[in-house]
Design a protein around this motif. Structure first.
Motif, PDB file in Angstrom:
ATOM      1  N   ASN A  20       0.814  -1.205   0.000  1.00 22.01           N
ATOM      2  CA  ASN A  20       0.000   0.000   0.000  1.00 22.01           C
ATOM      3  C   ASN A  20       0.857   1.268   0.000  1.00 22.01           C
ATOM      4  O   ASN A  20       0.352   2.370  -0.049  1.00 22.01           O
ATOM      5  CB  ASN A  20      -0.925   0.010   1.216  1.00 22.01           C
ATOM      6  CG  ASN A  20      -2.125   0.890   1.009  1.00 22.01           C
ATOM      7  OD1 ASN A  20      -2.544   1.091  -0.120  1.00 22.01           O
ATOM      8  ND2 ASN A  20      -2.670   1.424   2.096  1.00 22.01           N
ATOM      9  N   ALA A  21       2.185   1.079   0.105  1.00 19.61           N
ATOM     10  CA  ALA A  21       3.091   2.218   0.102  1.00 19.61           C
ATOM     11  C   ALA A  21       3.609   2.480  -1.296  1.00 19.61           C
ATOM     12  O   ALA A  21       3.139   1.915  -2.263  1.00 19.61           O
ATOM     13  CB  ALA A  21       4.245   1.956   1.092  1.00 19.61           C
ATOM     14  N   GLY A  22       4.602   3.274  -1.442  1.00 18.76           N
ATOM     15  CA  GLY A  22       5.171   3.556  -2.759  1.00 18.76           C
ATOM     16  C   GLY A  22       5.093   5.025  -3.081  1.00 18.76           C
ATOM     17  O   GLY A  22       4.471   5.813  -2.379  1.00 18.76           O
ATOM     18  N   LEU A  28      -1.094   7.337  -8.698  1.00 19.68           N
ATOM     19  CA  LEU A  28      -2.363   7.314  -9.434  1.00 19.68           C
ATOM     20  C   LEU A  28      -2.995   5.930  -9.360  1.00 19.68           C
ATOM     21  O   LEU A  28      -4.202   5.791  -9.141  1.00 19.68           O
ATOM     22  CB  LEU A  28      -2.140   7.708 -10.895  1.00 19.68           C
ATOM     23  CG  LEU A  28      -3.383   7.647 -11.796  1.00 19.68           C
ATOM     24  CD1 LEU A  28      -4.473   8.574 -11.250  1.00 19.68           C
ATOM     25  CD2 LEU A  28      -3.019   8.018 -13.232  1.00 19.68           C
ATOM     26  N   TYR A  29      -2.152   4.902  -9.502  1.00 14.82           N
ATOM     27  CA  TYR A  29      -2.663   3.529  -9.426  1.00 14.82           C
ATOM     28  C   TYR A  29      -3.297   3.269  -8.068  1.00 14.82           C
ATOM     29  O   TYR A  29      -4.409   2.743  -7.968  1.00 14.82           O
ATOM     30  CB  TYR A  29      -1.535   2.545  -9.693  1.00 14.82           C
ATOM     31  CG  TYR A  29      -1.903   1.115  -9.401  1.00 14.82           C
ATOM     32  CD1 TYR A  29      -2.704   0.394 -10.289  1.00 14.82           C
ATOM     33  CD2 TYR A  29      -1.482   0.488  -8.231  1.00 14.82           C
ATOM     34  CE1 TYR A  29      -3.054  -0.916 -10.025  1.00 14.82           C
ATOM     35  CE2 TYR A  29      -1.832  -0.816  -7.952  1.00 14.82           C
ATOM     36  CZ  TYR A  29      -2.615  -1.516  -8.856  1.00 14.82           C
ATOM     37  OH  TYR A  29      -2.976  -2.803  -8.597  1.00 14.82           O
ATOM     38  N   ARG A  30      -2.608   3.656  -6.992  1.00 14.64           N
ATOM     39  CA  ARG A  30      -3.162   3.431  -5.656  1.00 14.64           C
ATOM     40  C   ARG A  30      -4.458   4.206  -5.453  1.00 14.64           C
ATOM     41  O   ARG A  30      -5.406   3.714  -4.846  1.00 14.64           O
ATOM     42  CB  ARG A  30      -2.143   3.817  -4.581  1.00 14.64           C
ATOM     43  CG  ARG A  30      -0.923   2.895  -4.511  1.00 14.64           C
ATOM     44  CD  ARG A  30      -0.229   3.026  -3.157  1.00 14.64           C
ATOM     45  NE  ARG A  30       0.046   4.409  -2.801  1.00 14.64           N
ATOM     46  CZ  ARG A  30       1.116   5.090  -3.194  1.00 14.64           C
ATOM     47  NH1 ARG A  30       2.002   4.522  -3.982  1.00 14.64           N
ATOM     48  NH2 ARG A  30       1.284   6.347  -2.826  1.00 14.64           N
ATOM     49  N   LEU A  32      -6.620   5.034  -7.739  1.00 10.99           N
ATOM     50  CA  LEU A  32      -7.694   4.365  -8.471  1.00 10.99           C
ATOM     51  C   LEU A  32      -8.205   3.154  -7.708  1.00 10.99           C
ATOM     52  O   LEU A  32      -9.420   2.917  -7.619  1.00 10.99           O
ATOM     53  CB  LEU A  32      -7.195   3.946  -9.861  1.00 10.99           C
ATOM     54  CG  LEU A  32      -6.915   5.070 -10.858  1.00 10.99           C
ATOM     55  CD1 LEU A  32      -6.277   4.506 -12.117  1.00 10.99           C
ATOM     56  CD2 LEU A  32      -8.211   5.788 -11.206  1.00 10.99           C
ATOM     57  N   VAL A  33      -7.270   2.375  -7.160  1.00 15.14           N
ATOM     58  CA  VAL A  33      -7.666   1.179  -6.425  1.00 15.14           C
ATOM     59  C   VAL A  33      -8.424   1.545  -5.149  1.00 15.14           C
ATOM     60  O   VAL A  33      -9.475   0.980  -4.834  1.00 15.14           O
ATOM     61  CB  VAL A  33      -6.437   0.310  -6.093  1.00 15.14           C
ATOM     62  CG1 VAL A  33      -6.813  -0.825  -5.154  1.00 15.14           C
ATOM     63  CG2 VAL A  33      -5.828  -0.240  -7.381  1.00 15.14           C
ATOM     64  N   GLU A  34      -7.901   2.548  -4.426  1.00 16.63           N
ATOM     65  CA  GLU A  34      -8.497   2.887  -3.136  1.00 16.63           C
ATOM     66  C   GLU A  34      -9.848   3.575  -3.274  1.00 16.63           C
ATOM     67  O   GLU A  34     -10.674   3.501  -2.382  1.00 16.63           O
ATOM     68  CB  GLU A  34      -7.533   3.768  -2.333  1.00 16.63           C
ATOM     69  CG  GLU A  34      -6.395   3.005  -1.687  1.00 16.63           C
ATOM     70  CD  GLU A  34      -6.911   1.947  -0.731  1.00 16.63           C
ATOM     71  OE1 GLU A  34      -7.891   2.196  -0.015  1.00 16.63           O
ATOM     72  OE2 GLU A  34      -6.329   0.844  -0.686  1.00 16.63           O
ATOM     73  N   THR A  35     -10.074   4.264  -4.391  1.00 16.40           N
ATOM     74  CA  THR A  35     -11.367   4.959  -4.565  1.00 16.40           C
ATOM     75  C   THR A  35     -12.401   4.092  -5.276  1.00 16.40           C
ATOM     76  O   THR A  35     -13.542   4.514  -5.450  1.00 16.40           O
ATOM     77  CB  THR A  35     -11.178   6.258  -5.364  1.00 16.40           C
ATOM     78  OG1 THR A  35     -10.564   5.948  -6.632  1.00 16.40           O
ATOM     79  CG2 THR A  35     -10.332   7.247  -4.591  1.00 16.40           C
ATOM     80  N   VAL A  52      -6.362  -5.538   0.940  1.00 11.93           N
ATOM     81  CA  VAL A  52      -7.736  -5.247   0.549  1.00 11.93           C
ATOM     82  C   VAL A  52      -7.903  -3.729   0.548  1.00 11.93           C
ATOM     83  O   VAL A  52      -7.331  -3.039   1.390  1.00 11.93           O
ATOM     84  CB  VAL A  52      -8.743  -5.936   1.506  1.00 11.93           C
ATOM     85  CG1 VAL A  52      -8.637  -5.370   2.909  1.00 11.93           C
ATOM     86  CG2 VAL A  52     -10.170  -5.758   0.984  1.00 11.93           C
ATOM     87  N   ASN A  53      -8.655  -3.210  -0.402  1.00  8.46           N
ATOM     88  CA  ASN A  53      -8.816  -1.754  -0.493  1.00  8.46           C
ATOM     89  C   ASN A  53      -9.908  -1.260   0.447  1.00  8.46           C
ATOM     90  O   ASN A  53     -10.601  -2.035   1.116  1.00  8.46           O
ATOM     91  CB  ASN A  53      -9.095  -1.324  -1.937  1.00  8.46           C
ATOM     92  CG  ASN A  53     -10.460  -1.775  -2.423  1.00  8.46           C
ATOM     93  OD1 ASN A  53     -11.074  -2.648  -1.829  1.00  8.46           O
ATOM     94  ND2 ASN A  53     -10.915  -1.189  -3.521  1.00  8.46           N
TER      95      ASN A  53
END
Length: 697
Positions: A20-22, A28-30, A32-35, A52-53
């Motif tokens: 979940n870091a980076g 942008l990828y995170r 998109l996944v988290e929203t 899990v998001n």
């Protein structure tokens, strides 16, 4: 299932936090996944959840940290685990993906329906699977809607069609033990409960031999996958009859017991019969029972392909009843219809079962003579001419001796398709009629081109479109409760250069044949929209219903033009209704449904015309998003004299009200019929008794 050691759980949580870091391009990828509103997770090969998001809060009621490190099975309904475990192992082992519905358990103990889409995640270096990515979508509303629809269908079958249902509990397999079966079995299949339960092989043996392998394979597959059983197949009753059943069951695995199905067998023979009749209606002319133009064209196209491949000879005849227009004009359309039906019967008597016979429209028939050379086809044509000359046909009030004209052509390899073949036979038919009728003519390239009748009408239609001589008439549709005009049906006319008004029966067949109907329908819709917009500021805003032909429904530009016209004029889309005949809808239900849905997206209404003219009207009604049902005029015309017609109309009204559809009766030509429509609960009425068609000013 026990909890994992603390240090291992801490490592997995650390891994999840690392995933979940980076920084940089991963943000942008995170985001998109988290929203995402879908639950997205990563599952390790041992089944533990590594990531899990945030959607898990809404979907399952957990914070992500509460889920990391736990086994996915903790969140799945126990009854679904056997099948889900198998699917997980397959994907982990390299299968590309699986998709299936899953019942998940929320934090508060409630259940939620999810659609799982799972795919393996390979390691970049060596391609080895390091886990499984699952995207889960909440489908609770969809499942609830489907369940409501299923329950409604069951209620309809039970209450309206009185179809018996058999409840059962049985083990899977061809020899699975039947633990319970309800007494309705004897009414459906003729076997008592004791007979059925005492012989575990009886069910499989009574499945129709043509369906048995398929049914047993479906049951075995569904049992392995742990999904509900839903199958339709034929069964042979104790006295040898064949019935169609729908078999719906859920595989349950209770503690300490072998898995077993709890389900229901429903007799769907009547629906299957309706489906067969519906297909017949889509392919056949309702007046004669012969192939309609669409189906005949399909047969002709197939025959041309087979002729090219195999080289066998075949011929095509086109026939026209001489003087049918005169019969219609002098003795009415009822006499004309009788002549058309008797002509079809005479043709059936003479032709072989291997030949294909169709009614192309009006007084025109066509025949494919399979395996016939042109000289053999000419002999058939001559025999038909003689049979018609020597046979009186009895029409209401008088016997007549009509004749026919025939055009014939051999099917040639250089024909590009069925329309070219029909065009050749049509030119030969025109030559037969031009030289006096009651004769046959053979196609030749030297024949003069057809310059009268439909070809002439095609030119007149093109000319009318170019010179703005397409005239719109309107006929009121009255709301019976208030006796006020609710809307008008738009009716098409052509005005000749001399000022005469031409009725639609004269030119619409040619418009259909020469693909001009789409232009006429586009022109009609555009002008109707302009009239709606212009009337909006006046004392009586207009609502208009415009007719659409089958070819128009296939024309993507049609609704694009409608949308543009609505936007440019500011017309209220709710004041525009599109009206398609039942036959057009039946011919391609999927196409008609897509058109109706597009119409609703524009904010307009959709009406089904001539409803009740087909065998399967009630069956396919639930598949079409229809706002209005215009009941077939033949049924309305028979209300005063025929109790059966009254019962049919009452049934249509009852079904329409239960589905919240509006109804209208057309061809209301007297006060008695109008009163009966009101008594039966019909919402609207249209006909000469209420108002004749007049030009739209």
């Amino acid at each position: 299932m026990g909890r994992m050691p603390g240090n291992r759980r801490e490592r997995l949580i650390a891994m999840a936090q690392e995933l979940n870091a980076g920084d940089g391009g991963d943000r942008l990828y995170r985001a998109l996944v988290e929203t995402s509103t879908d639950l997205i997770s990563f599952i390790h090969p041992d089944g533990r959840i590594g990531y899990v998001n945030g959607a898990c809060r809404q979907v399952l009621g957990y914070e992500p940290e509460e889920i990391w490190g736990r086994h996915f099975s903790e969140f799945v309904s126990p009854g679904e685990l056997p099948g889900l475990d198998i699917e997980f192992e397959r994907v982990k082992g390299g299968e590309p993906r699986f998709r299936r519905p899953v019942t998940a358990v929320r934090k508060d103990g409630s259940e939620v329906k999810l659609m799982f889409n799972a795919s393996p995640l390979p390691r970049r270096e060596d391609g080895e699977t390091i886990g499984v990515v699952v995207i889960a979508t909440d489908i609770s509303d969809l499942v609830a809607a489907q369940e409501s629809l299923r329950e409604a269908e069951v209620r309809y079958r039970t209450l309206v069609e009185q179809i018996p249902a058999v409840s059962y509990i049985a083990d899977p397999g061809a020899e699975g033990k039947w633990r319970y079966v309800s007494p309705q079995l004897e009414q459906m299949l003729g076997f008592s409960q004791d007979e059925w339960i005492s012989d575990p092989t009886l069910w499989a043996r009574r499945i129709h031999p043509e369906d048995r392998d398929r049914v047993l394979e479906e049951e075995q597959r569904d049992a392995v996958q742990g999904v509900p059983l839903a199958s339709e197949y034929r069964m042979i009753t104790k006295d040898g009859r064949v019935v169609w059943v729908r078999d719906e069951g859920v595989l349950l695995a209770e503690a300490g017991e072998a898995p077993h199905y709890q389900g229901m067998l429903t007799n769907v023979t009547e629906r299957k019969t309706h489906e067969s009749q519906l297909q017949f209606l889509a392919d056949h002319d309702p007046l004669t029972g012969l192939f309609n133009r669409r189906r005949f064209t399909d047969e002709l196209e197939l025959e041309i392909k087979l002729m090219r491949r195999d080289g066998h000879p075949s011929a095509l005849l086109m026939l026209d009843v001489d003087g049918l227009k005169r019969v219609n004009d002098t003795r009415g359309h009822q006499a004309g219809d009788a002549l058309v039906r008797q002509t079809a019967e005479l043709l059936r008597e003479r032709l072989r079962e291997t030949d294909s016979l169709g009614r192309l429209g009006g007084d025109e028939f066509a025949v494919i003579l399979r395996g016939s050379r042109v000289n053999e086809a000419a002999a058939v044509a001559q025999d038909l001419l003689e049979r018609f000359r020597g046979r009186e046909q009895v029409l209401p009030g008088k016997a007549v001796r009509p004749t026919i004209s025939i055009g014939l052509t051999s099917l040639r390899r250089n024909f590009t398709g069925p329309e070219e073949a029909l065009g050749a036979a049509d030119r030969a038919l025109y030559e037969a009629k031009r030289t006096g009728g009651d004769r046959a003519a053979m196609y030749s390239r030297r024949l003069p081109p057809r310059t009268e009748d439909r070809t002439s009408w095609a030119e007149q239609i093109r000319s009318a479109l170019e010179q703005d001589r397409v005239v719109l008439y309107r006929q009121p549709i009255v709301e019976l409760a208030t006796q006020r005009v609710d809307r008008y049906e738009v009716l098409l006319r052509l005005r000749t250069p001399a000022g005469d008004v031409v009725p639609p029966d004269a030119f619409l067949p040619a418009a259909e044949r020469f693909d001009l109907i789409q232009q006429l329908d586009r022109r009609t819709a555009a002008e109707a929209i302009q009239r709606i917009a212009a009337s909006a500021s006046g004392p009586e805003p207009m609502s208009l219903a415009v007719n659409v032909a089958a070819k128009t429904i296939d024309d993507e530009r049609y609704l694009e033009g409608v949308a543009q016209a609505l936007s440019e004029t500011g017309a209220d889309p709710g004041s525009l209704i599109f009206e398609a005949s039942e036959q057009v809808a039946v011919a391609d239900l999927n196409r008609a449904r897509r058109f109706a849905e597009s119409v609703h997206e524009l904010g307009c209404g959709f009406s089904l015309d001539n409803f009740g003219s087909g065998f399967g009207s009630f069956f396919y009604l639930k598949h079409l998003p229809v706002d209005h049902l215009k009941i077939d005029g033949d049924l309305i015309g028979g209300l005063a004299a025929t109790p059966v017609d009254r019962e049919i109309v009452a049934s249509i009204v009852g079904v329409a009200k239960s589905m919240r559809r509006q109804t209208a009766g057309e061809r209301v030509n007297d006060g008695r019929t109008l009163d009966l429509l009101a008594e039966l609960g019909v919402d609207h009425a249209q006909g000469f008794h209420l108002g004749t068609p007049t030009p739209i000013e």
